[in-house]
Design a protein around this motif. Sequence first.
Motif, mmCIF file in Angstrom:
data_model
loop_
_atom_site.group_PDB
_atom_site.id
_atom_site.type_symbol
_atom_site.label_atom_id
_atom_site.label_comp_id
_atom_site.label_asym_id
_atom_site.label_seq_id
_atom_site.Cartn_x
_atom_site.Cartn_y
_atom_site.Cartn_z
ATOM 1 N N THR A 1 4.281 1.781 2.345
ATOM 2 C CA THR A 1 4.103 1.628 3.897
ATOM 3 C C THR A 1 4.952 0.394 4.358
ATOM 4 O O THR A 1 5.370 0.182 5.537
ATOM 5 C CB THR A 1 2.834 1.562 4.590
ATOM 6 O OG1 THR A 1 2.160 0.631 3.892
ATOM 7 C CG2 THR A 1 1.895 2.734 3.918
ATOM 8 N N GLU A 2 5.033 -0.489 3.332
ATOM 9 C CA GLU A 2 5.946 -1.599 3.835
ATOM 10 C C GLU A 2 7.087 -1.855 2.934
ATOM 11 O O GLU A 2 7.179 -1.217 2.036
ATOM 12 C CB GLU A 2 5.049 -3.302 3.337
ATOM 13 C CG GLU A 2 3.478 -3.238 3.963
ATOM 14 C CD GLU A 2 2.502 -2.165 3.121
ATOM 15 O OE1 GLU A 2 2.992 -2.109 1.931
ATOM 16 O OE2 GLU A 2 1.475 -2.406 3.390
ATOM 17 N N PRO A 3 8.306 -2.255 3.661
ATOM 18 C CA PRO A 3 9.356 -2.580 2.911
ATOM 19 C C PRO A 3 9.348 -3.876 2.088
ATOM 20 O O PRO A 3 8.515 -4.764 2.259
ATOM 21 C CB PRO A 3 10.630 -2.613 4.233
ATOM 22 C CG PRO A 3 9.845 -3.106 4.910
ATOM 23 C CD PRO A 3 8.396 -2.676 5.173
ATOM 24 N N LEU A 4 10.225 -3.859 0.791
ATOM 25 C CA LEU A 4 10.222 -5.035 0.062
ATOM 26 C C LEU A 4 11.783 -5.640 0.066
ATOM 27 O O LEU A 4 12.575 -4.859 0.290
ATOM 28 C CB LEU A 4 9.926 -4.376 -1.299
ATOM 29 C CG LEU A 4 9.686 -5.275 -2.276
ATOM 30 C CD1 LEU A 4 8.551 -6.375 -1.969
ATOM 31 C CD2 LEU A 4 9.361 -4.494 -3.788
ATOM 32 N N THR B 1 1.030 -1.236 0.021
ATOM 33 C CA THR B 1 0.041 0.075 -0.072
ATOM 34 C C THR B 1 0.830 1.149 -0.131
ATOM 35 O O THR B 1 1.929 1.257 0.355
ATOM 36 C CB THR B 1 -1.034 0.038 1.193
ATOM 37 O OG1 THR B 1 -0.114 -0.109 2.430
ATOM 38 C CG2 THR B 1 -1.884 -1.188 1.109
ATOM 39 N N PHE B 2 0.460 2.224 -0.455
ATOM 40 C CA PHE B 2 1.318 3.414 -0.558
ATOM 41 C C PHE B 2 0.525 4.629 -0.078
ATOM 42 O O PHE B 2 -0.563 4.698 -0.019
ATOM 43 C CB PHE B 2 1.745 3.889 -2.060
ATOM 44 C CG PHE B 2 2.115 2.733 -2.956
ATOM 45 C CD1 PHE B 2 3.858 3.004 -2.997
ATOM 46 C CD2 PHE B 2 1.679 1.707 -3.408
ATOM 47 C CE1 PHE B 2 4.638 2.200 -3.647
ATOM 48 C CE2 PHE B 2 2.531 0.643 -3.965
ATOM 49 C CZ PHE B 2 3.814 0.967 -4.215
ATOM 50 N N ALA B 3 1.403 5.556 0.521
ATOM 51 C CA ALA B 3 1.062 6.826 1.188
ATOM 52 C C ALA B 3 1.411 7.910 0.140
ATOM 53 O O ALA B 3 2.807 7.864 -0.160
ATOM 54 C CB ALA B 3 1.318 6.953 2.456
ATOM 55 N N PRO B 4 0.743 8.941 0.065
ATOM 56 C CA PRO B 4 1.177 10.146 -1.018
ATOM 57 C C PRO B 4 2.333 10.870 -0.402
ATOM 58 O O PRO B 4 2.114 11.121 1.159
ATOM 59 C CB PRO B 4 -0.007 10.902 -1.067
ATOM 60 C CG PRO B 4 -1.065 10.443 -0.152
ATOM 61 C CD PRO B 4 -0.806 9.054 0.165
ATOM 62 N N GLU B 5 3.214 11.261 -0.982
ATOM 63 C CA GLU B 5 4.301 11.939 -0.115
ATOM 64 C C GLU B 5 4.324 13.577 -0.738
ATOM 65 O O GLU B 5 5.150 14.270 -0.260
ATOM 66 C CB GLU B 5 5.608 11.279 -0.443
ATOM 67 C CG GLU B 5 6.725 12.055 0.512
ATOM 68 C CD GLU B 5 7.809 11.081 0.302
ATOM 69 O OE1 GLU B 5 8.674 11.094 -0.771
ATOM 70 O OE2 GLU B 5 8.385 10.548 1.310
#
Length: 152
Positions: free
Chosen positions: A124-127, A112-116
């Motif tokens: 929001t999670e590391p890969l 999931t992504f949060a706008p910066e």
Amino acid sequence: MMASKHGTFTGRRMAAIFVAGFAVVIAVNLVMASVAVGSFHGTVVDNSYVASQNYNGWLKQAAASKALGWQAVPHRRDDGRVVVEALGVPAGARMTATAERPLGAREDQPLTFAPEGQGRWVSTEPLAPGRWQLRLAIRAGGEAWAGEAELR
């Protein structure tokens, strides 16, 4: 009969040559089969018939995504988080992705992504390190965009 200094060529010698030849062929086949089975880590699609039925839908989705004019370029930061530079995406859009290992053991990770701000989105999670195939989805209002990219 043929005679040589090693003796005569008999049926027993011919049978031994045939058995040895077939033993080599069978041994090579067994080795190659075990290598093939050991290196196979899953399927590309679970059912090729179902995938073929969805193909036209995938083409329509790709054409609709292209018509929106949105672009997304992902890369990975040192901390493992994925950053997506999005162009043309309206404010208030939601971005999600699924990261899949293209080779080797099957491993999927939803992101999931949060706008910066300024068209940048951060997961929001590391890969985990390594090679990943990223399937991105962006939704804004009633519009949807889908795309793929590779991360190394």
